[in-house]
Write an enzyme that holds these catalytic residues in place. Structure first.
Site, PDB file in Angstrom:
ATOM      1  N   HIS A  87      11.394   4.316  -5.291  1.00 44.87           N
ATOM      2  CA  HIS A  87      11.287   4.319  -3.827  1.00 44.87           C
ATOM      3  C   HIS A  87      10.250   3.313  -3.328  1.00 44.87           C
ATOM      4  O   HIS A  87      10.177   3.026  -2.137  1.00 44.87           O
ATOM      5  CB  HIS A  87      11.032   5.740  -3.284  1.00 44.87           C
ATOM      6  CG  HIS A  87       9.623   6.196  -3.313  1.00 44.87           C
ATOM      7  ND1 HIS A  87       9.114   7.021  -4.290  1.00 44.87           N
ATOM      8  CD2 HIS A  87       8.592   5.958  -2.462  1.00 44.87           C
ATOM      9  CE1 HIS A  87       7.845   7.264  -4.045  1.00 44.87           C
ATOM     10  NE2 HIS A  87       7.500   6.634  -2.937  1.00 44.87           N
ATOM     11  N   ASP A 123     -11.811  -2.527  -6.354  1.00 43.41           N
ATOM     12  CA  ASP A 123     -12.038  -2.430  -4.913  1.00 43.41           C
ATOM     13  C   ASP A 123     -11.130  -3.444  -4.219  1.00 43.41           C
ATOM     14  O   ASP A 123     -11.248  -4.643  -4.467  1.00 43.41           O
ATOM     15  CB  ASP A 123     -13.517  -2.738  -4.633  1.00 43.41           C
ATOM     16  CG  ASP A 123     -13.884  -2.489  -3.183  1.00 43.41           C
ATOM     17  OD1 ASP A 123     -13.033  -2.734  -2.297  1.00 43.41           O
ATOM     18  OD2 ASP A 123     -15.022  -2.055  -2.937  1.00 43.41           O
ATOM     19  N   ASP A 157     -12.325 -10.436  -9.960  1.00 44.56           N
ATOM     20  CA  ASP A 157     -11.728 -10.472 -11.309  1.00 44.56           C
ATOM     21  C   ASP A 157     -10.263 -10.048 -11.341  1.00 44.56           C
ATOM     22  O   ASP A 157      -9.699  -9.899 -12.417  1.00 44.56           O
ATOM     23  CB  ASP A 157     -12.465  -9.546 -12.291  1.00 44.56           C
ATOM     24  CG  ASP A 157     -13.914  -9.920 -12.438  1.00 44.56           C
ATOM     25  OD1 ASP A 157     -14.201 -11.125 -12.341  1.00 44.56           O
ATOM     26  OD2 ASP A 157     -14.733  -9.021 -12.636  1.00 44.56           O
ATOM     27  N   ASP A 198      13.455   8.513  -9.816  1.00 39.06           N
ATOM     28  CA  ASP A 198      12.568   7.659  -9.021  1.00 39.06           C
ATOM     29  C   ASP A 198      11.725   6.795  -9.968  1.00 39.06           C
ATOM     30  O   ASP A 198      10.539   7.061 -10.184  1.00 39.06           O
ATOM     31  CB  ASP A 198      11.676   8.562  -8.144  1.00 39.06           C
ATOM     32  CG  ASP A 198      10.990   7.781  -7.041  1.00 39.06           C
ATOM     33  OD1 ASP A 198      11.267   6.573  -6.896  1.00 39.06           O
ATOM     34  OD2 ASP A 198      10.160   8.401  -6.327  1.00 39.06           O
ATOM     35  N   SER A 245       2.093   6.376  -4.462  1.00 34.55           N
ATOM     36  CA  SER A 245       3.408   6.370  -5.100  1.00 34.55           C
ATOM     37  C   SER A 245       3.531   5.273  -6.148  1.00 34.55           C
ATOM     38  O   SER A 245       2.970   4.193  -5.994  1.00 34.55           O
ATOM     39  CB  SER A 245       4.499   6.133  -4.065  1.00 34.55           C
ATOM     40  OG  SER A 245       4.813   7.352  -3.475  1.00 34.55           O
TER      41      SER A 245
HETATM   42  N1  ARG Z   1       5.728   9.402  -1.342  1.00 30.36           N
HETATM   43  C1  ARG Z   1       4.338   9.090  -1.368  1.00 30.36           C
HETATM   44  C2  ARG Z   1       4.167   7.577  -1.429  1.00 30.36           C
HETATM   45  O1  ARG Z   1       5.143   6.909  -1.240  1.00 30.36           O
HETATM   46  C3  ARG Z   1       3.634   9.804  -2.466  1.00 30.36           C
HETATM   47  C4  ARG Z   1       3.460  11.214  -2.095  1.00 30.36           C
HETATM   48  C5  ARG Z   1       2.904  12.063  -3.147  1.00 30.36           C
HETATM   49  N2  ARG Z   1       2.693  13.334  -2.487  1.00 30.36           N
HETATM   50  C6  ARG Z   1       2.081  14.349  -3.021  1.00 30.36           C
HETATM   51  N3  ARG Z   1       1.883  15.379  -2.272  1.00 30.36           N
HETATM   52  N4  ARG Z   1       1.654  14.330  -4.229  1.00 30.36           N
HETATM   53  O2  ARG Z   1       3.086   7.046  -1.506  1.00 30.36           O
END
Ligand code: ARG
Length: 348
Positions: free
Chosen positions: A148, A170, A176, A200, A299
């Site tokens: 996704h 950061d 680097d 996914d 994600s």
């Molecule tokens: N779908 C989210 C993203 O695209 C990640 C969500 C993870 N959610 C969770 N409650 N662990 O960044």
């Protein structure tokens, strides 16, 4: 006179042979002759190994008059150096310089989780690149992430994925760090852009190999360490890391980490069924402690286990019911279920 005729004939034959075969370049960029494979001892030898077979296919250089495939023949039987479809062994992957004791704090130190990658997108209206997802480096050439993050409705509003940054701690300084262009993206063929985010998973091939360093290293796959996640117990600690949204509602400039407890699938399926979401065994749940969760922006990033000095990529951040709610664990793609898929997609 006889000798003269013989020499003359030889010259004729050699010239003919030369003219008949086109010059070509093999995958190692060496020049060779484009011939039928049975004429090429080096390539005949390649047929006995997996990588050799890849090498032959990549050496294809055209067809002859009878529509027979021709291959670029040199003395090479295989790729120079380590092929890009080879996964690192346990002594190279998943190592961290940091001692696990530091994990009670929330910030990570610079070299921690050095397989983490940030995905950068070009916003639809142009403008500066933005990062929206993460991924994990699994060898010199490949980053594993969530489907996704690279396709479907989620990506529609963001823009095109253009680069992957490695070695970032950061995001404001990104000292680097190195930015890599993308050569190819493999999205799982059965990724469903629906509520349950099945399959996914996506694999990104970088445009060139990256060298490992103190801040850039690969994580181990479950199969590499013989830990396919079968024996995970309820409540067992796993770890998530990322630059995603925190409690103040904004994404974090520094890489953060959090401990999450494993949920067995029966319990988790029941939980998500309340939301009419049908989970499958190719998903892992972890978390469900108030305020300790992955969230938007995380994600594609790793859900990791740690065992005897080795970090293993058990899951990929996929989705959740909001973020950080008590009794609502996050849902992760189970990497062990895709071991074959990953290895099949990787090319030398
Ligand atoms: N779908 C989210 C993203 O695209 C990640 C969500 C993870 N959610 C969770 N409650 N662990 O960044």
């Amino acid at each position: 006179m006889k000798v003269f005729v013989a020499v003359f004939l030889c010259i004729l034959i050699v010239r003919n042979v030369r003219a008949q075969y086109k010059e070509c370049r093999n995958p190692n960029q060496r020049t060779g002759q484009c011939v039928d494979i049975s004429w090429c001892p080096a390539l005949m030898k390649s047929r006995s190994t997996n990588s050799g077979v890849h090498f032959i296919l990549a050496s294809f250089c055209g067809y002859d008059r009878n529509n027979q495939a021709l291959f670029c023949c040199t003395w090479d039987s295989d790729y120079d150096g380590e092929a890009s479809n080879v996964l690192p062994l346990q002594d190279t992957c998943g190592g961290d310089i940091v001692n696990l004791n530091i994990l009670s704090g929330k910030k990570t130190v610079i070299s921690e989780f050095s397989w983490m990658a940030l995905l950068y997108y070009r916003p639809l209206n142009g403008g500066n690149l933005v990062h929206k997802c993460a991924g994990s480096l699994i060898n010199h050439r490949y980053v594993l992430t969530a489907a996704h993050c690279v396709t479907g409705r989620y990506i529609l509003g963001i823009g095109r994925l253009v680069s992957v940054k490695l070695g970032v701690h950061d995001t404001r300084t990104a000292k680097d760090s190195i930015s890599m262009a993308i050569e190819e993206i493999h999205v799982h063929e059965n990724y469903t852009d629906g509520y349950n985010f099945l399959n996914d998973i996506a694999l990104i091939r970088l445009e060139s190999k990256v060298d490992y360093s103190a801040t850039i290293r690969p994580i181990c796959l479950p199969s590499t360490v013989g830990n396919m996640g079968m024996s995970m117990r309820d409540g067992q600690l796993l770890y998530v890391s990322g630059w995603g949204r925190t409690l103040n509602g904004q994404s974090s400039p520094t890489k953060l980490k959090v401990e999450v407890g494993y949920w067995n699938n029966i319990r988790c399926k029941a939980r998500y069924f309340e939301q009419h979401i049908a989970l499958k065994d190719s998903q892992i749940c972890a978390g469900g402690q108030k305020h300790a969760d992955s969230c938007e922006g995380d994600s594609g990033g790793p859900l990791m286990s740690y065992h005897q000095g080795v970090w293993v990529l058990q899951g990929i951040v996929s989705f959740g019911y909001n973020c950080g709610l008590a009794n609502w664990p996050g849902v992760y793609t189970k990497v062990a279920s895709y071991d074959y898929w990953i290895k099949e997609k990787m090319r030398p």
